[in-house]
Design a protein around this motif. Structure first.
Motif, PDB file in Angstrom:
ATOM      1  N   PHE A  48       0.834  -1.205   0.000  1.00 40.05           N
ATOM      2  CA  PHE A  48       0.000   0.000   0.000  1.00 40.05           C
ATOM      3  C   PHE A  48       0.868   1.254   0.000  1.00 40.05           C
ATOM      4  O   PHE A  48       0.657   2.172  -0.798  1.00 40.05           O
ATOM      5  CB  PHE A  48      -0.930   0.010   1.217  1.00 40.05           C
ATOM      6  N   ILE A  49       1.855   1.296   0.863  1.00 42.00           N
ATOM      7  CA  ILE A  49       2.748   2.465   0.957  1.00 42.00           C
ATOM      8  C   ILE A  49       3.515   2.652  -0.350  1.00 42.00           C
ATOM      9  O   ILE A  49       3.657   3.774  -0.850  1.00 42.00           O
ATOM     10  CB  ILE A  49       3.697   2.327   2.153  1.00 42.00           C
ATOM     11  N   ARG A  67       1.021   4.010  -2.872  1.00 43.81           N
ATOM     12  CA  ARG A  67       0.637   5.368  -2.479  1.00 43.81           C
ATOM     13  C   ARG A  67       1.746   6.368  -2.800  1.00 43.81           C
ATOM     14  O   ARG A  67       1.505   7.432  -3.377  1.00 43.81           O
ATOM     15  CB  ARG A  67       0.317   5.419  -0.986  1.00 43.81           C
ATOM     16  N   ASP A  68       2.974   6.016  -2.458  1.00 47.70           N
ATOM     17  CA  ASP A  68       4.090   6.927  -2.702  1.00 47.70           C
ATOM     18  C   ASP A  68       4.325   7.134  -4.202  1.00 47.70           C
ATOM     19  O   ASP A  68       4.639   8.240  -4.643  1.00 47.70           O
ATOM     20  CB  ASP A  68       5.357   6.427  -2.014  1.00 47.70           C
ATOM     21  N   TYR A  97       1.979   6.995  -6.463  1.00 47.45           N
ATOM     22  CA  TYR A  97       0.853   7.846  -6.852  1.00 47.45           C
ATOM     23  C   TYR A  97       1.150   9.311  -6.527  1.00 47.45           C
ATOM     24  O   TYR A  97       0.912  10.198  -7.344  1.00 47.45           O
ATOM     25  CB  TYR A  97      -0.398   7.359  -6.131  1.00 47.45           C
ATOM     26  N   ILE A  98       1.711   9.578  -5.363  1.00 50.91           N
ATOM     27  CA  ILE A  98       2.037  10.945  -4.959  1.00 50.91           C
ATOM     28  C   ILE A  98       3.150  11.504  -5.847  1.00 50.91           C
ATOM     29  O   ILE A  98       3.056  12.629  -6.343  1.00 50.91           O
ATOM     30  CB  ILE A  98       2.428  10.996  -3.466  1.00 50.91           C
ATOM     31  N   ARG A 153      -0.433  12.510  -8.597  1.00 49.89           N
ATOM     32  CA  ARG A 153      -1.829  12.106  -8.354  1.00 49.89           C
ATOM     33  C   ARG A 153      -2.665  12.184  -9.615  1.00 49.89           C
ATOM     34  O   ARG A 153      -3.801  12.654  -9.614  1.00 49.89           O
ATOM     35  CB  ARG A 153      -2.440  12.943  -7.238  1.00 49.89           C
ATOM     36  N   GLU A 204      -5.880   5.874  -7.751  1.00 52.06           N
ATOM     37  CA  GLU A 204      -6.657   6.475  -6.674  1.00 52.06           C
ATOM     38  C   GLU A 204      -7.720   5.495  -6.180  1.00 52.06           C
ATOM     39  O   GLU A 204      -7.913   5.328  -4.976  1.00 52.06           O
ATOM     40  CB  GLU A 204      -7.308   7.768  -7.149  1.00 52.06           C
ATOM     41  N   LEU A 245      -5.993   2.571  -4.298  1.00 48.68           N
ATOM     42  CA  LEU A 245      -5.572   2.996  -2.960  1.00 48.68           C
ATOM     43  C   LEU A 245      -6.762   3.147  -2.024  1.00 48.68           C
ATOM     44  O   LEU A 245      -6.678   2.801  -0.845  1.00 48.68           O
ATOM     45  CB  LEU A 245      -4.782   4.302  -3.041  1.00 48.68           C
ATOM     46  N   SER A 246      -7.856   3.644  -2.540  1.00 47.78           N
ATOM     47  CA  SER A 246      -9.061   3.788  -1.720  1.00 47.78           C
ATOM     48  C   SER A 246      -9.536   2.423  -1.229  1.00 47.78           C
ATOM     49  O   SER A 246      -9.875   2.253  -0.049  1.00 47.78           O
ATOM     50  CB  SER A 246     -10.154   4.480  -2.535  1.00 47.78           C
ATOM     51  N   ALA A 255      -6.884   0.849   1.369  1.00 48.90           N
ATOM     52  CA  ALA A 255      -6.546   1.607   2.579  1.00 48.90           C
ATOM     53  C   ALA A 255      -6.638   0.743   3.835  1.00 48.90           C
ATOM     54  O   ALA A 255      -7.711   0.245   4.175  1.00 48.90           O
ATOM     55  CB  ALA A 255      -7.440   2.819   2.710  1.00 48.90           C
ATOM     56  N   SER A 260      -8.916  -3.952   5.301  1.00 47.76           N
ATOM     57  CA  SER A 260      -8.834  -2.812   4.393  1.00 47.76           C
ATOM     58  C   SER A 260     -10.229  -2.255   4.146  1.00 47.76           C
ATOM     59  O   SER A 260     -11.229  -2.859   4.522  1.00 47.76           O
ATOM     60  CB  SER A 260      -8.200  -3.251   3.072  1.00 47.76           C
TER      61      SER A 260
END
Length: 76
Positions: free
Chosen positions: A20-21, A24-25, A27-28, A32, A38, A41-42, A45, A52
């Motif tokens: 996940f991290i 997410r990273d 994606y950032i 984004r 997105e 990740l939603s 989470a 999750s």
């Protein structure tokens, strides 16, 4: 690999959180810009109960882990 991780034995939940991290990273860093990431990740989470947002995601991750355990080169 630089060997930062000392303990090579991790739990399914630790592996899931790491995935996940990682996503997410990415994606950032990517600004984004991906709606698909997105949504992923939603759904992925992590929640405080060890699950999750979409409970199926941990199951799907577990299935993927089993594929890799059976064949280290799976998908590559």
């Amino acid at each position: 690999m630089d060997g930062k991780v000392e303990d090579k034995n991790i739990t399914l939940w630790e592996a899931y959180q790491a995935a996940f991290i990682f996503i997410r990273d990415y994606y950032i860093r990517d600004g984004r810009s991906s709606f698909d990431l997105e949504m992923l990740l939603s759904a992925m989470a992590p929640q405080g109960n060890g699950g999750s947002s979409d409970p199926a995601m941990v199951e799907f991750f577990s299935d993927a882990l089993e594929v890799v355990r059976k064949d280290k080169d799976a998908g590559f």
